[in-house]
Design an enzyme around this catalytic site. Structure first.
Site, mmCIF file in Angstrom:
data_model
loop_
_atom_site.group_PDB
_atom_site.id
_atom_site.type_symbol
_atom_site.label_atom_id
_atom_site.label_comp_id
_atom_site.label_asym_id
_atom_site.label_seq_id
_atom_site.Cartn_x
_atom_site.Cartn_y
_atom_site.Cartn_z
ATOM 1 N N GLY A 8 23.167 6.665 -8.539
ATOM 2 C CA GLY A 8 24.365 5.649 -8.363
ATOM 3 C C GLY A 8 24.001 4.865 -7.224
ATOM 4 N N ASN A 11 24.780 7.163 -3.969
ATOM 5 C CA ASN A 11 24.201 8.340 -3.880
ATOM 6 C C ASN A 11 23.366 8.745 -5.282
ATOM 7 O OD1 ASN A 11 24.966 9.728 -1.382
ATOM 8 N ND2 ASN A 11 27.318 9.416 -2.008
ATOM 9 N N VAL A 12 22.332 9.893 -5.182
ATOM 10 C CA VAL A 12 21.687 10.210 -5.942
ATOM 11 C C VAL A 12 22.093 11.725 -6.113
ATOM 12 C CG1 VAL A 12 19.353 10.441 -7.186
ATOM 13 C CG2 VAL A 12 19.809 8.641 -5.787
ATOM 14 N N ALA A 109 24.725 2.538 -17.090
ATOM 15 C CA ALA A 109 24.334 3.842 -17.488
ATOM 16 C C ALA A 109 25.383 4.901 -16.896
ATOM 17 C CB ALA A 109 23.087 4.544 -16.993
ATOM 18 N N ASP A 110 25.924 4.935 -15.939
ATOM 19 C CA ASP A 110 26.908 5.760 -15.491
ATOM 20 C C ASP A 110 28.184 5.747 -16.186
ATOM 21 O OD1 ASP A 110 27.509 2.923 -14.488
ATOM 22 O OD2 ASP A 110 28.337 3.915 -12.594
ATOM 23 N N ARG A 111 28.609 4.458 -16.760
ATOM 24 C CA ARG A 111 29.804 4.194 -17.597
ATOM 25 C C ARG A 111 29.622 4.720 -18.976
ATOM 26 N NH1 ARG A 111 31.322 -1.974 -16.658
ATOM 27 N NH2 ARG A 111 33.364 -1.022 -17.244
ATOM 28 N N THR A 187 48.869 0.504 13.854
ATOM 29 C CA THR A 187 47.830 -0.125 13.139
ATOM 30 C C THR A 187 47.254 0.835 12.221
ATOM 31 O OG1 THR A 187 47.608 -1.801 15.175
ATOM 32 C CG2 THR A 187 45.874 -1.597 13.383
#
Length: 258
Positions: A8, A11-12, A109-111, A187
Site C-alpha cells: 500500500g 504500509n506493506v 490492485a488493492d481495489r 480546540t
C-alpha cells in the site's frame, strides 16, 4: 505455504498462509527504495522467530500500488526463495472478473483484490469500503463485476492537511469521541468532532447515495484498520473484514494454481 504481500501507499503487509489460515502477519512502512536484500534481512528474522523455514514457502504473490516496489519484491522472491512470484493483475494472475468502467487498467490492485475477496466471501450486490491512505468505495454486483466507485482522502490524510496548513492547531489522535455531542468545548474536541463525525457523515451520505443509485438491496463491507473504529459509531456496515485485501491475494493465488 503461501506468502502474500500487499503493498500500500503507507504500509506493506506480509501474510503467511497455511491453507486458508493466516499463520503469521507482519507490517513494514512502504519505501520504494527498499531493496530486495533489505526486505530479506527483515523477513528472515521474522520467519525465524515464528520457527518457519524459508523452504516451507512454496508460492509468493504480491499486489502493489507502488510500482517502484515491484522489482525489489521480485528480487526477494527469486533470490531468497527461488520462486517466480505472481503479480496480482499481471500474467498468470490477471484479473478474472469484469471491470466495467471507462479505463479498466486504471483500477488499483488493492481495489481489485477487495472486489475478488468480497465477492467470494460475502456475495450479492455490495459496496466495499477500504480505509487506507485514501478511502475507497467500490461497487461490486452479484456477478462479481466491478461497476465503479469513489476515491476520497483518508481520514489521516485529511488530518495531516488540517494540521500542516494551520499555524496553531495541534496534532491529535484519531479516536471515537467520548460523547455524541457535536459541539466541542475546546480546540482538540472541536478538531476531533470535525474530523471523526465529519468523516462518518461523509460515509453515510455517500453510501446512501450509492444505494439509491444502485436501486437493489446492497450489503456494505468494510476493511482497513479504521473500519472497526467507525463501526462503533455507525450502523452502515454489514460486514467487517480487516484482512480483505490479503484474502484477495490468497484467493487469486489459489485460482491461478488451479
Amino acid at each position: 505455504m503461501l506468502l502474500a504481500i500487499d503493498v500500500g501507499n503507507t504500509n506493506v503487509v506480509f501474510a503467511l498462509f497455511d491453507g486458508d489460515e493466516i499463520r503469521a502477519r507482519w507490517r513494514i512502512a512502504t519505501d520504494g527504495r527498499r531493496t530486495g536484500d533489505e526486505y530479506a534481512t527483515w523477513l528472515m528474522q521474522l520467519l525465524a522467530m515464528e520457527g518457519i523455514e524459508r523452504s516451507a514457502i512454496k508460492q509468493i504473490i504480491f499486489g502493489s500500488v507502488v510500482p517502484r516496489a515491484d522489482h525489489n519484491l521480485t528480487v526477494l522472491a527469486q533470490k531468497y526463495f527461488g520462486i517466480e512470484p505472481l503479480i496480482a493483475g499481471q500474467g498468470a494472475a490477471t484479473w478474472d472478473f469484469e471491470i466495467d468502467v471507462e479505463r479498466p487498467a486504471s483500477l488499483g490492485a488493492d481495489r481489485a483484490l477487495n472486489c475478488i475477496a468480497a465477492h467470494e466471501r460475502v456475495g450479492g450486490d455490495m459496496i466495499v469500503v477500504d480505509f487506507g491512505t485514501a478511502t475507497k468505495f467500490e461497487v461490486v454486483d452479484y456477478t462479481g463485476a466491478y461497476k465503479g466507485g469513489i476515491i476520497a482522502p483518508g481520514i489521516n490524510l485529511s488530518l495531516d492537511a488540517l494540521v500542516g496548513k494551520t499555524a496553531k492547531l495541534p496534532r491529535i489522535a484519531i479516536r471515537a469521541p467520548e460523547t455524541t455531542s457535536v459541539i466541542g468545548r475546546n480546540t482538540e474536541e472541536q478538531m476531533l468532532i470535525g474530523v471523526f463525525w465529519g468523516y462518518v457523515a461523509m460515509m453515510e451520505g455517500l453510501i446512501a447515495r450509492m444505494k439509491a443509485e444502485i436501486g437493489r438491496p446492497v450489503k456494505t463491507v468494510a476493511t482497513g484498520g479504521l473500519a472497526i473504529l467507525f463501526d462503533q459509531k455507525t450502523d452502515i456496515f454489514d460486514v467487517i473484514d480487516a484482512d480483505l485485501t490479503i484474502r484477495g491475494l490468497q484467493i487469486l493465488a489459489r485460482r491461478t494454481a488451479a
